[in-house]
Design a protein around this motif. Structure first.
Motif, PDB file in Angstrom:
ATOM      1  N   LYS A 128       0.853  -1.182   0.000  1.00  0.00           N
ATOM      2  CA  LYS A 128       0.000   0.000   0.000  1.00  0.00           C
ATOM      3  C   LYS A 128       0.889   1.232   0.000  1.00  0.00           C
ATOM      4  O   LYS A 128       1.723   1.396   0.879  1.00  0.00           O
ATOM      5  CB  LYS A 128      -0.922  -0.005   1.221  1.00  0.00           C
ATOM      6  N   ARG A 129       0.725   2.074  -0.984  1.00  0.00           N
ATOM      7  CA  ARG A 129       1.597   3.230  -1.181  1.00  0.00           C
ATOM      8  C   ARG A 129       1.642   4.117   0.075  1.00  0.00           C
ATOM      9  O   ARG A 129       0.611   4.522   0.600  1.00  0.00           O
ATOM     10  CB  ARG A 129       1.126   4.050  -2.372  1.00  0.00           C
ATOM     11  N   GLY A 130       2.856   4.404   0.556  1.00  0.00           N
ATOM     12  CA  GLY A 130       3.040   5.303   1.683  1.00  0.00           C
ATOM     13  C   GLY A 130       2.818   4.684   3.045  1.00  0.00           C
ATOM     14  O   GLY A 130       2.916   5.370   4.056  1.00  0.00           O
ATOM     15  N   SER A 131       2.520   3.373   3.089  1.00  0.00           N
ATOM     16  CA  SER A 131       2.320   2.702   4.376  1.00  0.00           C
ATOM     17  C   SER A 131       3.650   2.541   5.101  1.00  0.00           C
ATOM     18  O   SER A 131       4.732   2.701   4.519  1.00  0.00           O
ATOM     19  CB  SER A 131       1.693   1.326   4.153  1.00  0.00           C
ATOM     20  N   ALA A 132       3.574   2.183   6.375  1.00  0.00           N
ATOM     21  CA  ALA A 132       4.791   1.964   7.147  1.00  0.00           C
ATOM     22  C   ALA A 132       5.629   0.861   6.538  1.00  0.00           C
ATOM     23  O   ALA A 132       6.865   0.942   6.489  1.00  0.00           O
ATOM     24  CB  ALA A 132       4.435   1.626   8.596  1.00  0.00           C
ATOM     25  N   TYR A 133       4.969  -0.194   6.055  1.00  0.00           N
ATOM     26  CA  TYR A 133       5.735  -1.301   5.493  1.00  0.00           C
ATOM     27  C   TYR A 133       6.283  -0.962   4.112  1.00  0.00           C
ATOM     28  O   TYR A 133       7.331  -1.488   3.715  1.00  0.00           O
ATOM     29  CB  TYR A 133       4.937  -2.612   5.491  1.00  0.00           C
ATOM     30  N   ASP A 134       5.626  -0.065   3.371  1.00  0.00           N
ATOM     31  CA  ASP A 134       6.215   0.449   2.132  1.00  0.00           C
ATOM     32  C   ASP A 134       7.519   1.180   2.457  1.00  0.00           C
ATOM     33  O   ASP A 134       8.570   0.906   1.865  1.00  0.00           O
ATOM     34  CB  ASP A 134       5.225   1.390   1.441  1.00  0.00           C
ATOM     35  N   LEU A 135       7.478   2.086   3.423  1.00  0.00           N
ATOM     36  CA  LEU A 135       8.669   2.851   3.791  1.00  0.00           C
ATOM     37  C   LEU A 135       9.777   1.930   4.296  1.00  0.00           C
ATOM     38  O   LEU A 135      10.950   2.093   3.934  1.00  0.00           O
ATOM     39  CB  LEU A 135       8.308   3.886   4.861  1.00  0.00           C
ATOM     40  N   PHE A 136       9.396   0.965   5.129  1.00  0.00           N
ATOM     41  CA  PHE A 136      10.389   0.052   5.696  1.00  0.00           C
ATOM     42  C   PHE A 136      11.040  -0.802   4.611  1.00  0.00           C
ATOM     43  O   PHE A 136      12.277  -0.923   4.548  1.00  0.00           O
ATOM     44  CB  PHE A 136       9.726  -0.845   6.743  1.00  0.00           C
ATOM     45  N   LEU A 137      10.228  -1.414   3.769  1.00  0.00           N
ATOM     46  CA  LEU A 137      10.779  -2.283   2.731  1.00  0.00           C
ATOM     47  C   LEU A 137      11.602  -1.490   1.722  1.00  0.00           C
ATOM     48  O   LEU A 137      12.633  -1.967   1.232  1.00  0.00           O
ATOM     49  CB  LEU A 137       9.655  -3.043   2.027  1.00  0.00           C
TER      50      LEU A 137
END
Length: 240
Positions: A128-137
């Motif tokens: 999901k764009r901009g999610s915490a897991y997007d940022l982390f990955l």
């Protein structure tokens, strides 16, 4: 009890109303419709407003990135987001009040068995764009790549990707209804959900929020709010 001064109230809610940015895209933290949201973040926002002695306006969004953008643009006074370096330039965070997990889902016949297996060349992960897991990955992957969309699972299915990333609870629910997909059980990250405000606020204001979060954790407020929302009280973060 953590008590707000008049100066602190003026700093955090200068318009006389506390504007709280609520992410309805995370069903662990907030539920319902924008007209009548509920959940642990809503309860915390209202408690902060009560301590300040001001009404609370709940600004609801369907994604963390939109909640963050509202805060960064000055349209909200507080937010409820995962602590991530990409956000800390604009947001001063408390310690986490809840810790949730990021996990992967893969096609049932996939050879990928652990979270570590996913980071290999040729693996594309729907996020999901901009999610915490997007940022982390985005900042931690060495070989795999992320493919962003409005919903990670939808992107995973539409583009026939090798994996989808998401929050454990909703991704587990999705897998239960889609037997062609399975969950990789071990987590790839801890998602530390915290209260945030803009870095333009004074140090006393930030300290007030940090102290209040610790008080609410210790008093059982967070655990009770999670239970009312039919979420596990084991998600409460440890003391800072």
């Amino acid at each position: 009890m953590t008590i707000a001064t008049a100066a602190l109230t003026q700093d955090l809610a200068p318009a006389g109303t506390l504007r709280a940015s609520i992410n309805l895209g995370n069903p662990v933290l907030a539920q319902g419709l924008p007209a009548a949201p509920s959940g642990v973040t809503v309860d915390i926002a209202r408690e902060i407003g009560a301590r300040l002695g001001v009404p609370v306006e709940l600004l609801c969004f369907d994604a963390a990135r939109k909640s963050y953008e509202a805060m960064a643009a000055g349209h909200a006074d507080i937010c409820f987001l995962a602590v991530e370096p990409a956000r800390e330039a604009e947001v001063a965070f408390t310690a986490p009040y809840v810790v949730i997990e990021g996990v992967f889902a893969v096609p049932r016949e996939s050879p990928l068995a652990t979270a570590a297996d996913v980071d290999r060349a040729g693996v594309r992960i729907g996020v999901k764009r901009g999610s915490a897991y997007d940022l982390f990955l985005t900042r931690t992957l060495r070989h795999a790549s992320v493919v962003r969309g409005d919903e990670g699972v939808d992107t995973f299915r539409a583009q026939d990707l090798e994996a989808a990333a998401g929050i454990r609870q909703p991704l587990t629910e999705y897998v239960a209804g889609h037997p062609e997909v399975r969950l990789i059980e071990d987590r790839f990250m801890e998602i530390r959900q915290a209260v945030g405000t803009t870095r333009t606020r004074g140090p006393e204001t930030v300290r007030f929020l940090r102290d209040l979060v610790e008080e609410l954790k210790a008093a059982g407020f967070i655990a009770d709010a999670l239970r009312r929302a039919h979420q596990s009280a084991t998600l409460v973060a440890p003391p800072a």
